[in-house]
Every structure is written in structure tokens, then in C-alpha cells.
Design a protein around this motif. Structure first.
Motif, PDB file in Angstrom:
ATOM      1  N   PHE A 146       0.962  -1.141  -0.145  1.00 58.77           N
ATOM      2  CA  PHE A 146       0.057  -0.248  -0.093  1.00 58.77           C
ATOM      3  C   PHE A 146       1.012   1.359  -0.026  1.00 58.77           C
ATOM      4  N   ASN A 147       0.288   2.588  -0.220  1.00 60.29           N
ATOM      5  CA  ASN A 147       1.280   3.558  -0.174  1.00 60.29           C
ATOM      6  C   ASN A 147       0.686   4.536   0.849  1.00 60.29           C
ATOM      7  N   VAL A 148       1.517   5.134   1.474  1.00 60.41           N
ATOM      8  CA  VAL A 148       1.401   6.347   2.479  1.00 60.41           C
ATOM      9  C   VAL A 148       1.945   7.413   2.039  1.00 60.41           C
ATOM     10  N   GLY A 149       1.269   8.302   1.343  1.00 60.54           N
ATOM     11  CA  GLY A 149       1.520   9.408   0.854  1.00 60.54           C
ATOM     12  C   GLY A 149       2.443   9.027  -0.677  1.00 60.54           C
ATOM     13  N   ARG A 150       3.738   9.531  -0.518  1.00 58.43           N
ATOM     14  CA  ARG A 150       4.568   9.014  -1.661  1.00 58.43           C
ATOM     15  C   ARG A 150       5.420   7.794  -1.306  1.00 58.43           C
ATOM     16  N   VAL A 151       5.297   7.274  -0.251  1.00 57.98           N
ATOM     17  CA  VAL A 151       6.197   5.986   0.216  1.00 57.98           C
ATOM     18  C   VAL A 151       5.438   4.807   0.126  1.00 57.98           C
ATOM     19  N   ARG A 152       5.734   3.737  -0.451  1.00 58.57           N
ATOM     20  CA  ARG A 152       5.384   2.520  -0.809  1.00 58.57           C
ATOM     21  C   ARG A 152       5.557   1.836   0.575  1.00 58.57           C
ATOM     22  N   MET A 153       4.855   1.017   0.955  1.00 58.96           N
ATOM     23  CA  MET A 153       4.992   0.192   2.348  1.00 58.96           C
ATOM     24  C   MET A 153       4.385  -1.150   1.797  1.00 58.96           C
ATOM     25  N   THR A 154       4.952  -2.353   2.663  1.00 62.33           N
ATOM     26  CA  THR A 154       4.291  -3.683   2.814  1.00 62.33           C
ATOM     27  C   THR A 154       4.167  -4.190   3.965  1.00 62.33           C
ATOM     28  N   LEU A 155       2.890  -4.619   4.165  1.00 59.86           N
ATOM     29  CA  LEU A 155       3.010  -5.574   5.474  1.00 59.86           C
ATOM     30  C   LEU A 155       3.038  -7.007   5.249  1.00 59.86           C
ATOM     31  N   LEU A 156       3.873  -7.767   5.879  1.00 62.12           N
ATOM     32  CA  LEU A 156       4.290  -9.027   5.908  1.00 62.12           C
ATOM     33  C   LEU A 156       3.663 -10.016   6.825  1.00 62.12           C
ATOM     34  N   LEU A 157       2.849 -10.953   6.776  1.00 65.46           N
ATOM     35  CA  LEU A 157       2.423 -11.617   7.719  1.00 65.46           C
ATOM     36  C   LEU A 157       2.744 -13.240   7.759  1.00 65.46           C
ATOM     37  N   LEU A 158       2.961 -13.670   8.846  1.00 67.59           N
ATOM     38  CA  LEU A 158       3.351 -15.018   9.204  1.00 67.59           C
ATOM     39  C   LEU A 158       1.972 -15.512   9.846  1.00 67.59           C
ATOM     40  N   PHE A 159       1.792 -16.957   9.452  1.00 67.03           N
ATOM     41  CA  PHE A 159       0.631 -17.496   9.954  1.00 67.03           C
ATOM     42  C   PHE A 159       1.100 -19.017  10.356  1.00 67.03           C
ATOM     43  N   PRO A 160       0.460 -19.706  11.328  1.00 69.97           N
ATOM     44  CA  PRO A 160       0.649 -20.810  11.663  1.00 69.97           C
ATOM     45  C   PRO A 160       0.409 -22.012  10.725  1.00 69.97           C
ATOM     46  N   GLU A 161       0.917 -23.005  10.852  1.00 67.99           N
ATOM     47  CA  GLU A 161       0.916 -24.100   9.658  1.00 67.99           C
ATOM     48  C   GLU A 161      -0.608 -24.647   9.494  1.00 67.99           C
ATOM     49  N   HIS A 162      -0.908 -24.911   8.298  1.00 71.24           N
ATOM     50  CA  HIS A 162      -2.047 -25.472   7.919  1.00 71.24           C
ATOM     51  C   HIS A 162      -3.348 -24.589   8.308  1.00 71.24           C
ATOM     52  N   TYR A 163      -3.099 -23.450   8.209  1.00 70.89           N
ATOM     53  CA  TYR A 163      -4.084 -22.266   8.591  1.00 70.89           C
ATOM     54  C   TYR A 163      -4.984 -21.991   7.312  1.00 70.89           C
ATOM     55  N   VAL A 164      -6.283 -22.111   7.781  1.00 65.37           N
ATOM     56  CA  VAL A 164      -7.301 -21.537   6.746  1.00 65.37           C
ATOM     57  C   VAL A 164      -7.459 -20.150   6.790  1.00 65.37           C
ATOM     58  N   LEU A 165      -7.450 -19.185   5.676  1.00 63.49           N
ATOM     59  CA  LEU A 165      -7.541 -17.880   5.733  1.00 63.49           C
ATOM     60  C   LEU A 165      -8.899 -17.301   5.236  1.00 63.49           C
ATOM     61  N   SER A 166      -9.235 -16.196   5.795  1.00 66.61           N
ATOM     62  CA  SER A 166     -10.493 -15.521   5.471  1.00 66.61           C
ATOM     63  C   SER A 166     -10.139 -14.369   4.419  1.00 66.61           C
ATOM     64  N   GLN A 167     -10.568 -14.543   3.235  1.00 61.86           N
ATOM     65  CA  GLN A 167     -10.378 -13.547   2.124  1.00 61.86           C
ATOM     66  C   GLN A 167     -10.849 -12.089   2.631  1.00 61.86           C
ATOM     67  N   SER A 168     -12.118 -11.956   3.167  1.00 63.43           N
ATOM     68  CA  SER A 168     -12.583 -10.722   3.468  1.00 63.43           C
ATOM     69  C   SER A 168     -11.704 -10.194   4.586  1.00 63.43           C
ATOM     70  N   LYS A 169     -11.348 -10.974   5.500  1.00 65.94           N
ATOM     71  CA  LYS A 169     -10.364 -10.424   6.648  1.00 65.94           C
ATOM     72  C   LYS A 169      -9.105  -9.919   5.944  1.00 65.94           C
ATOM     73  N   LEU A 170      -8.769 -10.637   4.935  1.00 70.98           N
ATOM     74  CA  LEU A 170      -7.274 -10.112   4.383  1.00 70.98           C
ATOM     75  C   LEU A 170      -7.623  -8.603   3.573  1.00 70.98           C
ATOM     76  N   ARG A 171      -8.789  -8.610   2.901  1.00 74.57           N
ATOM     77  CA  ARG A 171      -8.895  -7.181   2.494  1.00 74.57           C
ATOM     78  C   ARG A 171      -9.240  -6.376   3.301  1.00 74.57           C
ATOM     79  N   ASP A 172      -9.896  -6.488   4.319  1.00 72.80           N
ATOM     80  CA  ASP A 172     -10.141  -5.638   5.476  1.00 72.80           C
ATOM     81  C   ASP A 172      -8.517  -4.990   6.091  1.00 72.80           C
TER      82      ASP A 172
END
Length: 257
Positions: A146-172
């Protein structure tokens, strides 16, 4: 629902329901009251914003999407010298250093158009085999740019093994982390001064974007080739870029050329 690739095995934990008790986000329970997890997250981020508490807000976002660790980086800083590109993190230090090269290489391979298309879009990648992970974590991580003003930033997330993710929560999470970082990661006056380009440096950027060499620009501007190279080096230092092509991309992104 989406599930990143992982080793086969039973799912150890399923996603939480969108409706969550208040106490799961640090609020006292109120009889007869239940709010959605998203509402509680927004409330929590508001409190963290008021306290200017970036780590607390990042932990709330991490918990909401059921991740185990977060790493927030900015791309206007060099990934090769130190860890100044890290904004906030609870990742093990060795993992941050191992991943820095991969992040930088992936960014340099993408065109500016590709970078824009990937904004707010969760993407998944695998750690290299030589990266040691804490026990119980998946070798796949999620990145949201994502961008904060002119600065590009990235959020990187780690998850437990074999974890099912929610697409809507990722978008949020992608939307809310951009908002939260924009109010908690304002550059200091010193950072703003360091990132400002002089008129001569912008001139050099313009002529580089036009395909001119240092010798060509020296003739056009009537100064020495070494001085031109010094201006270009200063531009790359201020913008956190490593090559002239990256500097041009940065200038296009910031409407300077």
C-alpha cells in the motif's frame, strides 16, 4: 475462503467467526452486547492512533486476520545496508535480514504498472529453504502493499501451519493497515528534508528519463560529468533506489518527470 499452499495434514485451527466478544480485543464485556470483529478492530485502531501506538495497532491487525507475526517495511529505504527499512515488526531478527534481499529483488523485477496493480492485493510467497522458521509456522507468508503518501510500504504476515485464511479479513487488513500507517507513520521533519530533491537533481532525473547519459547531461547543463554522477548518486540515496531505472520509476510515481 482461500488457503495458501502448505504441507498436507489436518487443519489445526479454523478461522474465527466475524462476530467476536469484546474481551478478545482487550475491551470489557458488556452484557447482551456483541460486535463484529471488524467493528472492534476499527475501535481498537482508533485508540492506538490516539496514543500514537503503532506496535499495538499492528498487533490488533495481526490478531484480526489470525496471523502470528507482522513485519511492516517501507520501500524508500535501502534494503542492503541496515534494517532502517523496518517500520515495525515482531519477526525474529534473522528472518528479517534473510527476507530483505528477496523483497528488494521482487520489487526490482516488477514494472511500475505491476506495482500499482498489486496495491491492497494480498499475495503469497514461500521462504527460501535456508530460512529457519520458528516451530509451528507455515513456510508461506502473505504480503500486502500500500502507499502512505509518496512512500510505498508492505505488510508481511506469518501464519501457523495448515491455517485457513479468510479472504474478506485479508481485504479488511489491507485497507485498514493503509489507513492506520498513514496516521502513525508521518515522516519527521528531518526525514522530509533528507528526501527533498534539489532543482538540479530533478533536472538530472528528467534527462535520465529522456535516455541521456551522464556525458550528455553534462553537455546540456554545462557542468562536469563527475558532478552529474554526484547528483545522480544523491538522488538514489534520497529515494532509496539502487539503479537509474529505479530512480526513474520513483520519479514517475511521484510526478516529477
Amino acid at each position: 475462503m482461500i488457503q495458501p499452499n502448505s504441507a498436507t495434514g489436518a487443519v489445526m485451527e479454523t478461522i474465527r467467526a466475524d462476530v467476536a466478544p469484546r474481551e478478545s480485543y482487550g475491551f470489557p464485556a458488556v452484557a447482551g452486547e456483541r460486535k463484529s470483529g471488524r467493528e472492534l478492530l476499527v475501535h481498537q485502531l482508533g485508540r492506538c492512533r490516539d496514543r500514537a501506538s503503532l506496535p499495538a495497532g499492528m498487533r490488533a491487525l495481526t490478531q484480526y486476520v489470525n496471523a502470528s507475526h507482522y513485519l511492516l517495511v517501507r520501500h524508500d529505504m535501502s534494503f542492503e545496508t541496515d534494517i532502517g527499512f523496518v517500520v515495525a515488526s515482531d519477526w525474529p531478527f534473522d528472518m528479517v535480514r534473510k527476507l530483505a534481499g528477496s523483497i528488494s529483488a521482487a520489487q526490482s523485477r516488477m514494472s511500475e504498472f505491476d506495482r500499482c496493480c498489486k496495491l491492497m492485493q494480498p499475495t503469497f510467497a514461500q521462504f527460501a529453504d535456508d530460512v529457519a522458521l520458528p516451530a509451528g509456522l507455515s513456510r508461506e507468508y502473505c504480503a500486502i502493499a500500500f502507499n502512505v503518501g509518496r512512500v510505498r510500504m508492505t505488510l508481511l504476515l506469518l501464519f501457523p501451519e495448515h491455517y485457513v485464511l479468510s479472504q474478506s479479513k485479508l481485504r479488511d487488513t489491507g485497507l485498514l493497515v493503509g489507513y492506520f500507517a498513514s496516521v502513525c507513520c508521518q515522516p519527521t521533519a528531518r526525514q522530509e528534508r533528507e528526501s527533498e530533491l534539489t532543482d538540479r537533481e530533478i533536472e538530472c532525473l528528467y534527462w535520465i528519463a529522456e535516455g541521456k547519459t551522464s556525458d550528455d547531461i553534462a553537455v546540456i547543463l554545462g557542468i562536469s560529468r563527475n558532478t552529474i554522477n554526484n547528483y545522480i548518486t544523491s538522488v538514489m540515496r534520497k529515494t532509496g533506489t539502487r539503479t537509474r531505472s529505479e530512480a526513474i520509476a520513483w520519479a514517475v510515481r511521484n510526478n516529477l518527470v
